[in-house]
Scaffold this motif. Structure first.
Motif, PDB file in Angstrom:
ATOM      1  N   ASN A 194       0.810  -1.229   0.000  1.00 44.03           N
ATOM      2  CA  ASN A 194       0.000   0.000   0.000  1.00 44.03           C
ATOM      3  C   ASN A 194       0.840   1.275   0.000  1.00 44.03           C
ATOM      4  O   ASN A 194       0.290   2.364  -0.045  1.00 44.03           O
ATOM      5  CB  ASN A 194      -0.926  -0.034   1.223  1.00 44.03           C
ATOM      6  CG  ASN A 194      -1.933   1.082   1.200  1.00 44.03           C
ATOM      7  OD1 ASN A 194      -2.612   1.278   0.196  1.00 44.03           O
ATOM      8  ND2 ASN A 194      -2.019   1.839   2.282  1.00 44.03           N
TER       9      ASN A 194
ATOM     10  N   LYS B   8       1.763  12.133  -7.251  1.00 42.68           N
ATOM     11  CA  LYS B   8       1.236  10.752  -7.290  1.00 42.68           C
ATOM     12  C   LYS B   8      -0.004  10.725  -8.168  1.00 42.68           C
ATOM     13  O   LYS B   8      -0.191   9.822  -8.978  1.00 42.68           O
ATOM     14  CB  LYS B   8       0.853  10.285  -5.880  1.00 42.68           C
ATOM     15  CG  LYS B   8       2.037  10.009  -4.962  1.00 42.68           C
ATOM     16  CD  LYS B   8       1.529   9.671  -3.561  1.00 42.68           C
ATOM     17  CE  LYS B   8       2.644   9.789  -2.541  1.00 42.68           C
ATOM     18  NZ  LYS B   8       2.171   9.654  -1.154  1.00 42.68           N
TER      19      LYS B   8
ATOM     20  N   ARG C 137       5.468   2.145  -6.647  1.00 39.35           N
ATOM     21  CA  ARG C 137       4.367   2.354  -7.604  1.00 39.35           C
ATOM     22  C   ARG C 137       4.830   2.738  -9.001  1.00 39.35           C
ATOM     23  O   ARG C 137       4.238   2.323  -9.991  1.00 39.35           O
ATOM     24  CB  ARG C 137       3.431   3.453  -7.084  1.00 39.35           C
ATOM     25  CG  ARG C 137       2.617   3.018  -5.901  1.00 39.35           C
ATOM     26  CD  ARG C 137       1.738   4.173  -5.440  1.00 39.35           C
ATOM     27  NE  ARG C 137       1.095   3.851  -4.186  1.00 39.35           N
ATOM     28  CZ  ARG C 137       0.791   4.749  -3.267  1.00 39.35           C
ATOM     29  NH1 ARG C 137       1.082   6.033  -3.454  1.00 39.35           N
ATOM     30  NH2 ARG C 137       0.204   4.375  -2.152  1.00 39.35           N
TER      31      ARG C 137
ATOM     32  N   GLU D  70       2.154  14.340  -3.008  1.00 35.79           N
ATOM     33  CA  GLU D  70       0.803  13.785  -3.131  1.00 35.79           C
ATOM     34  C   GLU D  70       0.203  14.149  -4.499  1.00 35.79           C
ATOM     35  O   GLU D  70      -0.446  13.325  -5.152  1.00 35.79           O
ATOM     36  CB  GLU D  70      -0.080  14.331  -1.999  1.00 35.79           C
ATOM     37  CG  GLU D  70      -1.527  13.880  -2.024  1.00 35.79           C
ATOM     38  CD  GLU D  70      -1.755  12.464  -1.494  1.00 35.79           C
ATOM     39  OE1 GLU D  70      -0.772  11.812  -1.086  1.00 35.79           O
ATOM     40  OE2 GLU D  70      -2.904  12.016  -1.513  1.00 35.79           O
TER      41      GLU D  70
ATOM     42  N   HIS E  58     -12.254  10.761   1.328  1.00 34.86           N
ATOM     43  CA  HIS E  58     -11.743  11.867   0.527  1.00 34.86           C
ATOM     44  C   HIS E  58     -12.839  12.258  -0.475  1.00 34.86           C
ATOM     45  O   HIS E  58     -13.562  11.387  -0.977  1.00 34.86           O
ATOM     46  CB  HIS E  58     -10.509  11.446  -0.277  1.00 34.86           C
ATOM     47  CG  HIS E  58      -9.287  11.136   0.550  1.00 34.86           C
ATOM     48  ND1 HIS E  58      -9.168  11.443   1.887  1.00 34.86           N
ATOM     49  CD2 HIS E  58      -8.113  10.550   0.187  1.00 34.86           C
ATOM     50  CE1 HIS E  58      -7.957  11.058   2.303  1.00 34.86           C
ATOM     51  NE2 HIS E  58      -7.307  10.508   1.298  1.00 34.86           N
TER      52      HIS E  58
ATOM     53  N   GLY F 210      -6.164   9.782   6.097  1.00 33.10           N
ATOM     54  CA  GLY F 210      -5.143   9.553   5.072  1.00 33.10           C
ATOM     55  C   GLY F 210      -3.740   9.647   5.650  1.00 33.10           C
ATOM     56  O   GLY F 210      -2.794   9.069   5.106  1.00 33.10           O
ATOM     57  N   ALA F 211      -3.606  10.369   6.736  1.00 28.91           N
ATOM     58  CA  ALA F 211      -2.294  10.508   7.384  1.00 28.91           C
ATOM     59  C   ALA F 211      -2.122   9.489   8.521  1.00 28.91           C
ATOM     60  O   ALA F 211      -1.238   9.645   9.363  1.00 28.91           O
ATOM     61  CB  ALA F 211      -2.115  11.926   7.897  1.00 28.91           C
TER      62      ALA F 211
ATOM     63  N   ARG G 244      -6.055  19.166   2.621  1.00 26.98           N
ATOM     64  CA  ARG G 244      -6.494  18.434   3.817  1.00 26.98           C
ATOM     65  C   ARG G 244      -7.645  19.188   4.462  1.00 26.98           C
ATOM     66  O   ARG G 244      -7.566  20.418   4.635  1.00 26.98           O
ATOM     67  CB  ARG G 244      -5.323  18.313   4.797  1.00 26.98           C
ATOM     68  CG  ARG G 244      -5.610  17.422   5.989  1.00 26.98           C
ATOM     69  CD  ARG G 244      -5.583  15.952   5.651  1.00 26.98           C
ATOM     70  NE  ARG G 244      -4.243  15.495   5.322  1.00 26.98           N
ATOM     71  CZ  ARG G 244      -3.988  14.308   4.779  1.00 26.98           C
ATOM     72  NH1 ARG G 244      -4.967  13.467   4.487  1.00 26.98           N
ATOM     73  NH2 ARG G 244      -2.752  13.960   4.497  1.00 26.98           N
TER      74      ARG G 244
ATOM     75  N   ASN H 108      -2.247   5.263  -4.594  1.00 23.95           N
ATOM     76  CA  ASN H 108      -2.614   6.244  -3.578  1.00 23.95           C
ATOM     77  C   ASN H 108      -4.148   6.373  -3.531  1.00 23.95           C
ATOM     78  O   ASN H 108      -4.823   6.271  -4.556  1.00 23.95           O
ATOM     79  CB  ASN H 108      -1.975   7.578  -3.978  1.00 23.95           C
ATOM     80  CG  ASN H 108      -2.176   8.644  -2.942  1.00 23.95           C
ATOM     81  OD1 ASN H 108      -2.344   8.356  -1.763  1.00 23.95           O
ATOM     82  ND2 ASN H 108      -2.165   9.892  -3.378  1.00 23.95           N
ATOM     83  N   CYS H 109      -4.665   6.637  -2.332  1.00 24.08           N
ATOM     84  CA  CYS H 109      -6.126   6.697  -2.164  1.00 24.08           C
ATOM     85  C   CYS H 109      -6.800   7.730  -3.067  1.00 24.08           C
ATOM     86  O   CYS H 109      -7.843   7.463  -3.669  1.00 24.08           O
ATOM     87  CB  CYS H 109      -6.465   6.974  -0.709  1.00 24.08           C
ATOM     88  SG  CYS H 109      -5.379   8.155   0.097  1.00 24.08           S
TER      89      CYS H 109
ATOM     90  N   GLN I  84      -9.254  16.038   1.404  1.00 34.53           N
ATOM     91  CA  GLN I  84      -8.815  14.747   1.952  1.00 34.53           C
ATOM     92  C   GLN I  84      -8.910  14.699   3.480  1.00 34.53           C
ATOM     93  O   GLN I  84      -8.477  15.615   4.173  1.00 34.53           O
ATOM     94  CB  GLN I  84      -7.382  14.437   1.496  1.00 34.53           C
ATOM     95  CG  GLN I  84      -7.307  14.246  -0.014  1.00 34.53           C
ATOM     96  CD  GLN I  84      -5.930  13.897  -0.541  1.00 34.53           C
ATOM     97  OE1 GLN I  84      -5.498  14.478  -1.533  1.00 34.53           O
ATOM     98  NE2 GLN I  84      -5.234  12.956   0.081  1.00 34.53           N
TER      99      GLN I  84
ATOM    100  N   ILE J 262      -0.559  18.642   1.006  1.00 34.59           N
ATOM    101  CA  ILE J 262      -0.474  17.270   1.530  1.00 34.59           C
ATOM    102  C   ILE J 262       0.838  16.685   1.029  1.00 34.59           C
ATOM    103  O   ILE J 262       1.125  16.723  -0.166  1.00 34.59           O
ATOM    104  CB  ILE J 262      -1.671  16.410   1.070  1.00 34.59           C
ATOM    105  CG1 ILE J 262      -2.976  17.011   1.626  1.00 34.59           C
ATOM    106  CG2 ILE J 262      -1.499  14.954   1.526  1.00 34.59           C
ATOM    107  CD1 ILE J 262      -4.231  16.239   1.292  1.00 34.59           C
TER     108      ILE J 262
ATOM    109  N   SER K  63       3.955   4.085  -1.278  1.00 30.16           N
ATOM    110  CA  SER K  63       4.349   4.704  -2.553  1.00 30.16           C
ATOM    111  C   SER K  63       5.701   4.177  -3.053  1.00 30.16           C
ATOM    112  O   SER K  63       6.151   4.585  -4.130  1.00 30.16           O
ATOM    113  CB  SER K  63       4.432   6.218  -2.364  1.00 30.16           C
ATOM    114  OG  SER K  63       5.371   6.518  -1.348  1.00 30.16           O
TER     115      SER K  63
HETATM  116  C1  11C Z   1      -3.081  11.182   2.460  1.00 31.58           C
HETATM  117  N1  11C Z   1      -3.048  10.086   0.289  1.00 31.58           N
HETATM  118  O1  11C Z   1      -4.311  11.277   2.397  1.00 31.58           O
HETATM  119  C2  11C Z   1      -2.309  10.314   1.497  1.00 31.58           C
HETATM  120  C3  11C Z   1      -1.935   9.075   2.238  1.00 31.58           C
HETATM  121  O2  11C Z   1       1.131   7.354  -0.936  1.00 31.58           O
HETATM  122  O3  11C Z   1      -0.110   5.936   0.104  1.00 31.58           O
HETATM  123  C4  11C Z   1      -1.393   7.958   1.387  1.00 31.58           C
HETATM  124  C5  11C Z   1       0.022   8.134   0.980  1.00 31.58           C
HETATM  125  C6  11C Z   1       0.374   7.070  -0.009  1.00 31.58           C
HETATM  126  O4  11C Z   1      -2.403  11.757   3.296  1.00 31.58           O
END
Ligand code: 11C
Ligand code: A2P
Length: 322
Positions: A93, A207, A98, A204, A236, A159-160, A229, A127-128, A155, A193, A95
């Motif tokens: 899960n 990604k 990826r 972020e 999200h 997520g953190a 955030r 990433n989510c 978000q 973020i 980064s």
């Molecule tokens: C967040 N998307 O909401 C990020 C957390 O690369 O898996 C996930 C970071 C990742 O802070």
């Protein structure tokens, strides 16, 4: 079948354990790993208590059918290659891998075919914020070709990880200086973020740019993200502007959104509180002034759709195809 969850005491790891049970995955053997800090803690799986073990390189030299990793990129970088070398399938899960061209980056509904014949090695979980966006848009891309996407995210603090959630809850009780987030998150909105890169985007945001192109297998899609955030615990949300190559009419776009697997298109308005705890991506508020550009809103549970459920879907798809 032998499975392990690495990062079992974290937000995503705990949800992975829960989703495995919801999906009736019944391994013959299961292990739960975390840092030395939580070794000895208990995790319940189908009513039986299991002790959390300390993650070690030695433990990763044993072969597992599936290892679900969610303990951050540094842990994945150190331990996942050892597990892959031992012949395990690692669903990671983080980064860390990826964008490695040799590693599949999988949302099973979109590119699960990449898992066929992949007998061992690392499979990256995106990433989510990327997962819920591509799940909403992949049928639009198939039918109309996406030229560009401008996206602003909203978000949640989960997520953190658990420290992110604790920081919001602590700030709700009194003033506590920001640590996990760059500014106070309680009663605020923070448009950064991850870390700021030289090009002015955050990691972020990059990604979302790079993972979208890899998953949709189209390096020409132009993605313009702003990741923000908000003081929400789970889910999200995203405001997404999409430009297509071929002209559309709105019923056609709505049909394409509706055709996405595990996607709900609705004229009702969905918010994080509606989507939390579900495995669906909710899409709505579709609007257009012309026939190549439209706006929409989407919401999904970042810990489930954006992480744990996608990881378990990868496991199930891999079993189905191999
Ligand atoms: C967040 N998307 O909401 C990020 C957390 O690369 O898996 C996930 C970071 C990742 O802070
Ligand atoms: P621990 O609870 O022992 O710190 P979250 O993203 O919610 O913060 O969770 C992170 C997960 O990753 C937790 O299960 C955490 O375990 C685990 N973790 C963090 N660092 C390590 C490490 N060095 N080795 C193993 N697990 C780790």
């Amino acid at each position: 079948m032998k499975i392990a969850v690495v990062g079992a005491t974290g937000e995503v790891g705990r949800m992975m354990t829960r989703v495995l049970q919801e999906r009736n995955v019944r391994p013959d053997e299961i292990s739960f790993f975390a840092s030395a800090r939580s070794a000895g803690e208990g995790v319940e799986f189908y009513g039986r208590k299991h002790r959390v073990k300390e993650l070690t390189e030695e433990a990763m030299r044993e072969r597992y059918d599936y290892l679900l990793f969610s303990a951050g990129a540094a842990v994945s970088r150190q331990y996942a290659p050892i597990a892959a070398e031992a012949g395990s399938v690692v669903i990671d899960n983080s980064s860390a891998f990826r964008m490695d061209p040799a590693i599949p980056l999988v949302v099973p509904e979109i590119n699960g075919d990449l898992l066929k014949g992949y007998s061992s090695g690392i499979v990256a979980n995106p990433n989510c914020s990327t997962i819920q966006m591509v799940l909403a848009l992949y049928r639009v891309h198939e039918r109309y070709g996406i030229r560009s996407i401008v996206v602003s995210t909203y978000q949640s603090v989960s997520g953190a990880g658990k420290n992110g959630m604790n920081e919001l809850e602590d700030q709700m009780r009194g003033h506590i200086a920001p640590k996990k987030f760059v500014k106070q998150i309680h009663l605020n909105v923070v448009p950064q973020i991850g870390s700021l890169l030289e090009n002015g985007f955050t990691d972020e945001e990059m990604k979302m740019v790079n993972e979208t192109r890899k998953i949709l297998r189209d390096p020409d899609i132009s993605v313009w993200p702003t990741t923000v955030r908000v003081p929400v615990l789970y889910c999200h949300s995203e405001s997404i502007f999409t430009e297509t190559r071929k002209p559309f009419d709105l019923p056609g776009i709505e049909a394409a959104l509706e055709a996405g697997e595990h996607v709900v298109f609705s004229r009702d308005m969905f918010t994080p509180l509606d989507a939390a705890g579900t495995d669906l991506t909710y899409v709505g508020r579709v609007r257009a002034f012309d026939d190549t550009r439209f706006l929409m809103w989407n919401v999904a549970d970042n810990i489930r759709v954006g992480a744990a459920t996608n990881a378990v879907r990868i496991l199930l798809k891999h079993r189905e195809l191999n």
